[in-house]
Design a protein around this motif. Structure first.
Motif, short mmCIF file in Angstrom:
data_model
loop_
_atom_site.label_atom_id
_atom_site.label_comp_id
_atom_site.label_asym_id
_atom_site.label_seq_id
_atom_site.Cartn_x
_atom_site.Cartn_y
_atom_site.Cartn_z
N GLU A 29 6.54 2.01 3.06
CA GLU A 29 5.46 2.99 2.64
C GLU A 29 4.23 3.09 3.77
O GLU A 29 3.57 4.19 3.42
N TRP A 30 4.26 2.07 4.48
CA TRP A 30 3.10 2.27 5.60
C TRP A 30 3.59 2.99 6.84
O TRP A 30 3.08 2.47 7.93
N HIS A 42 7.45 2.74 -5.87
CA HIS A 42 6.60 3.23 -4.79
C HIS A 42 7.73 4.37 -4.42
O HIS A 42 8.83 4.38 -3.77
N GLU A 96 -0.81 -10.22 -6.24
CA GLU A 96 0.27 -9.30 -5.29
C GLU A 96 1.13 -10.29 -4.73
O GLU A 96 0.85 -11.20 -3.90
N ARG A 150 -8.53 -3.05 -9.30
CA ARG A 150 -8.92 -3.03 -7.95
C ARG A 150 -10.03 -1.91 -7.64
O ARG A 150 -10.08 -1.74 -6.25
N TRP A 203 7.48 -2.04 -0.38
CA TRP A 203 7.16 -1.27 -1.68
C TRP A 203 7.94 0.02 -1.77
O TRP A 203 8.66 0.19 -2.52
N ASP A 240 -5.44 1.10 -6.08
CA ASP A 240 -5.11 0.42 -4.90
C ASP A 240 -5.55 0.90 -3.67
O ASP A 240 -6.29 2.08 -3.83
N TRP A 295 -3.48 2.38 -12.22
CA TRP A 295 -3.23 1.20 -11.46
C TRP A 295 -3.71 1.76 -10.05
O TRP A 295 -3.13 2.03 -9.17
N HIS A 352 0.10 7.68 -2.73
CA HIS A 352 -0.03 6.44 -1.98
C HIS A 352 -1.22 6.77 -0.93
O HIS A 352 -1.80 7.88 -0.99
N HIS A 353 -1.10 5.76 0.17
CA HIS A 353 -2.12 5.92 1.04
C HIS A 353 -2.17 7.16 1.91
O HIS A 353 -2.99 7.78 2.56
N ARG A 375 -10.32 -6.22 -6.57
CA ARG A 375 -9.48 -7.45 -7.06
C ARG A 375 -10.21 -8.40 -7.79
O ARG A 375 -9.74 -9.68 -7.86
N CYS A 379 2.25 -8.16 -9.33
CA CYS A 379 3.24 -7.24 -9.07
C CYS A 379 4.12 -7.80 -7.64
O CYS A 379 3.33 -8.57 -6.75
N TYR A 396 0.02 4.81 -10.59
CA TYR A 396 -0.57 4.11 -9.38
C TYR A 396 -1.41 5.32 -8.62
O TYR A 396 -0.85 6.23 -8.59
N TRP A 404 -9.92 -1.79 -0.27
CA TRP A 404 -10.37 -2.55 0.50
C TRP A 404 -11.45 -1.89 1.63
O TRP A 404 -12.04 -2.64 2.23
O1 FHN Z 1 -0.89 -1.30 0.71
C1 FHN Z 1 -0.54 -1.37 -0.36
C2 FHN Z 1 0.89 -1.50 -0.40
O2 FHN Z 1 1.81 -0.50 0.27
C3 FHN Z 1 1.36 -1.77 -1.80
O3 FHN Z 1 1.11 -0.43 -2.64
C4 FHN Z 1 0.95 -2.78 -2.60
C5 FHN Z 1 1.53 -2.67 -3.94
O4 FHN Z 1 0.49 -3.70 -4.78
N1 FHN Z 1 -0.80 -2.68 -2.64
C6 FHN Z 1 -1.27 -2.44 -1.02
C7 FHN Z 1 -1.33 -3.78 -0.53
O5 FHN Z 1 -1.94 -4.76 -1.15
#
Ligand code: FHN
Length: 579
Positions: free
Chosen positions: A55-56, A44, A249, A233, A278, A202, A200, A103-104, A237, A270, A146, A205
């Motif tokens: 990371e958030w 990450h 996870e 995902r 992460w 993610d 990968w 990432h997000h 999932r 993971c 990812y 949701w």
């Molecule tokens: O929100 C993400 C988190 O930052 C991280 O990337 C994990 C890794 O599997 N996945 C999410 C939380 O389920």
């Protein structure tokens, strides 16, 4: 979205030189490398590393977009050396790596033609994904990407962050157009970086699979690279569908992962090395030990899964020493024992009478012993094979003596464990292991002892409970979450009343913490008594409960408030109640 600079155009448009693309493979072949590899590294990395708070960070610290963008523009990994990473990962024993392409936070850590929120806005001249793709290829490490469906930056993605757009976070946007943008980035990733081992996904949701056109995205990826594996995902999932593997996870599923038809599916746990960051987090100081990580790898592989172990590099591109040291320790263990990991299949034993795990490779059974026997004997229950040869992987030149005791094979082992974390014994058999289901049998007085080693842990995201062993005791510890539940499968010879006792160690802090013992309709509540220390084990009678006959599940559940450390549980003892 973006006016391309000449250099950017050049860097983007040119696929990786000298990396031949692997021709399409039939399904069974497509997943073979994954099934054989067992161990990958998750990375990450992005602007959140500059903040160094997880990371958030943008969401958790409610950093406004404009301020976060300033961090993104500072992302300049001047010490990044792709080969150093791939060497480290290979030397740890990993066969593949998966890195966050986005990432997000919506930032792409590569040079993207379709996004203007990528490496182009940073002072860093290179393309980290291109450098990694070349280094990984040289090092024989497969590379996967990812990719987050959730995107806090893209104007078309919804919902926005509610704290930032309290009135409008669900209005506007254009999800179909956002998905087209996502596909355009996937096309770049699948066209310009050689063979891509997996995508990968993610951050799924906030939308249903049909809202994002999940099935179409599988087909889109497979049209570009037919061999690329895709996780579960896109379908929230849920295993099955078109996904190639499940993604538990931060926990290890008690008995692997099954598809909707109840059949086992490929899966990959993971896990973070620190508690739950992460991305790089300079405030995280609690790290799993080498012991935890090596045993977790064995546990996952013994259940037919893969381990994807995470590192969150620092903003300068270096990997913090706490991660490096642990990966190197795993590498040292793998140097001796990797044949008991790679290309193996899951353990044939539902449970073992000793604290350890098993893996299989054809007609060779590998026993991974965590708690070395004081009596120098390892009992392999219900193994219905002839043992041609037995030896320690750490000392393969010296055969071990084995014998049969009824249904069981008994192995005589040296006094000293070659490796106190996990010593591996190889048994060359007369064919694939044939195992009669093993049960904790009542002793002469009808007493059944359920050792912690023979239990499975039902858990979910964020498992804390783990096994440990000291001075010959193998027990559960770090029991701070009621969701982590040890469960035993026990064959009760005769239905009836049983006196239930627990053998555990409990320091002062665990005094009077409530727990319950459950089996079928029967529930027995108790409170923890202090034994004076977390490694002083004593037996305490909890009470009497009725057990049905035959195969039963029995569980002990901590009812302590989350965070409070319940007892270090070593065993449950069931004694037939006197009439
Ligand atoms: O929100 C993400 C988190 O930052 C991280 O990337 C994990 C890794 O599997 N996945 C999410 C939380 O389920």
């Amino acid at each position: 979205m973006r006016a391309a600079t000449l250099l950017g155009l050049l860097l983007v448009a040119l696929p990786v030189i000298g990396q031949p693309r692997t021709p399409p493979q039939p399904d069974s072949e497509r997943t073979k490398w994954f099934r054989d590899s067992k161990f990958g590294i998750f990375v990450h990395w992005g602007p959140y590393a500059v903040i160094g708070r997880h990371e958030w960070a943008r969401h958790k610290l409610q950093i406004p977009q404009a301020e976060y963008d300033r961090y993104a523009r500072q992302f300049n990994p001047v010490k990044f050396n792709a080969a150093e990473w791939t060497n480290l990962f290979r030397s740890a024993g990993a066969k593949y790596m998966v890195i966050t392409s986005k990432h997000h936070d919506g930032f792409s850590i590569y040079r993207s033609r379709v996004s203007d929120y990528d490496m182009e806005i940073t002072p860093y001249a290179g393309d980290p994904l291109k450098q990694l793709s070349e280094a990984a290829y040289r090092d024989g490490l497969r590379l996967g990407f990812y990719h987050s469906i959730m995107d806090w930056k893209h104007p078309d993605y919804r919902p926005l962050r509610a704290w930032e757009h309290p009135k409008t976070y669900e209005t506007g946007g254009d999800l179909p157009r956002y998905i087209e943008f996502m596909k355009a980035q996937l096309r770049e990733l699948l066209s310009n970086y050689g063979d891509v081992a997996m995508i990968w996904f993610d951050g799924e949701w906030e939308h249903k699979p049909e809202e994002i056109g999940a099935d179409g995205i599988y087909d889109f990826i497979r049209a570009l690279q037919p061999n690329t594996l895709i996780n579960d995902r896109l379908h929230n999932r849920r295993a099955g569908n078109k996904a190639d593997f499940g993604t538990p996870e931060q926990f290890v599923p008690a008995t692997g992962v099954k598809g909707p038809d109840g059949k086992p599916v490929l899966w990959e746990s993971c896990v973070t090395i620190n508690t739950d960051s992460w991305g790089y987090n300079k405030y995280e100081t609690d790290f799993k030990t080498d012991r935890d990580l090596i045993r977790m790898l064995i546990e996952v592989v013994s259940k037919g899964g893969n381990l994807l172990l995470n590192v969150g590099p620092r903003p300068d591109g270096t990997i913090q020493p706490e991660f490096v040291e642990r990966l190197q320790a795993m590498g040292r263990w793998m140097n001796v024992n990797s044949e008991a990991i790679y290309e193996t299949t899951a353990s044939p034993f539902a449970r073992l009478p000793f604290y350890g795990r098993a893996t299989v490779k054809g007609s060779t059974l590998f026993l991974h012993v965590f708690n070395w026997p004081a009596d120098g004997r390892i009992r392999v229950p219900g193994l219905n094979n002839i043992v041609h040869k037995a030896y320690l992987l750490a000392d393969s030149g010296k055969p071990l003596v084995t014998g049969r005791d009824g249904e069981d094979i008994v192995i005589n082992v040296p006094e000293q464990a070659p490796d106190e974390i996990a010593s591996v014994i190889a048994l060359q058999l007369d064919g694939t292991p044939q195992v009669r289901p093993y049960d904790e049998k009542p002793d002469g007085d009808g007493v059944i002892t359920l050792s912690a080693a023979a239990a499975e842990v039902e858990s979910n995201l964020g498992q804390r409970l783990k096994m440990e062993n000291i001075f010959g005791h193998a027990y559960f510890t770090r029991w701070t979450r009621p969701e982590d539940i040890p469960v035993w499968r026990v064959t009760v010879p005769k239905a009836g009343r049983y006196v239930v006792a627990l053998r555990y160690a409990a320091a002062r802090g665990s005094k009077d913490l409530p727990f319950v013992v459950k089996s079928g309709e029967s529930v027995l509540a108790g409170k923890t008594e202090v034994t004076g220390d977390a490694q002083v084990f004593q037996e305490f009678t909890v009470g009497t409960m009725t057990l049905a006959g035959g195969e039963q599940a029995l569980q002990v559940q901590s009812a302590a408030p989350a965070g409070a450390a319940a007892m270090n549980l070593e065993a449950v003892i069931l004694r037939p109640a006197k009439r």
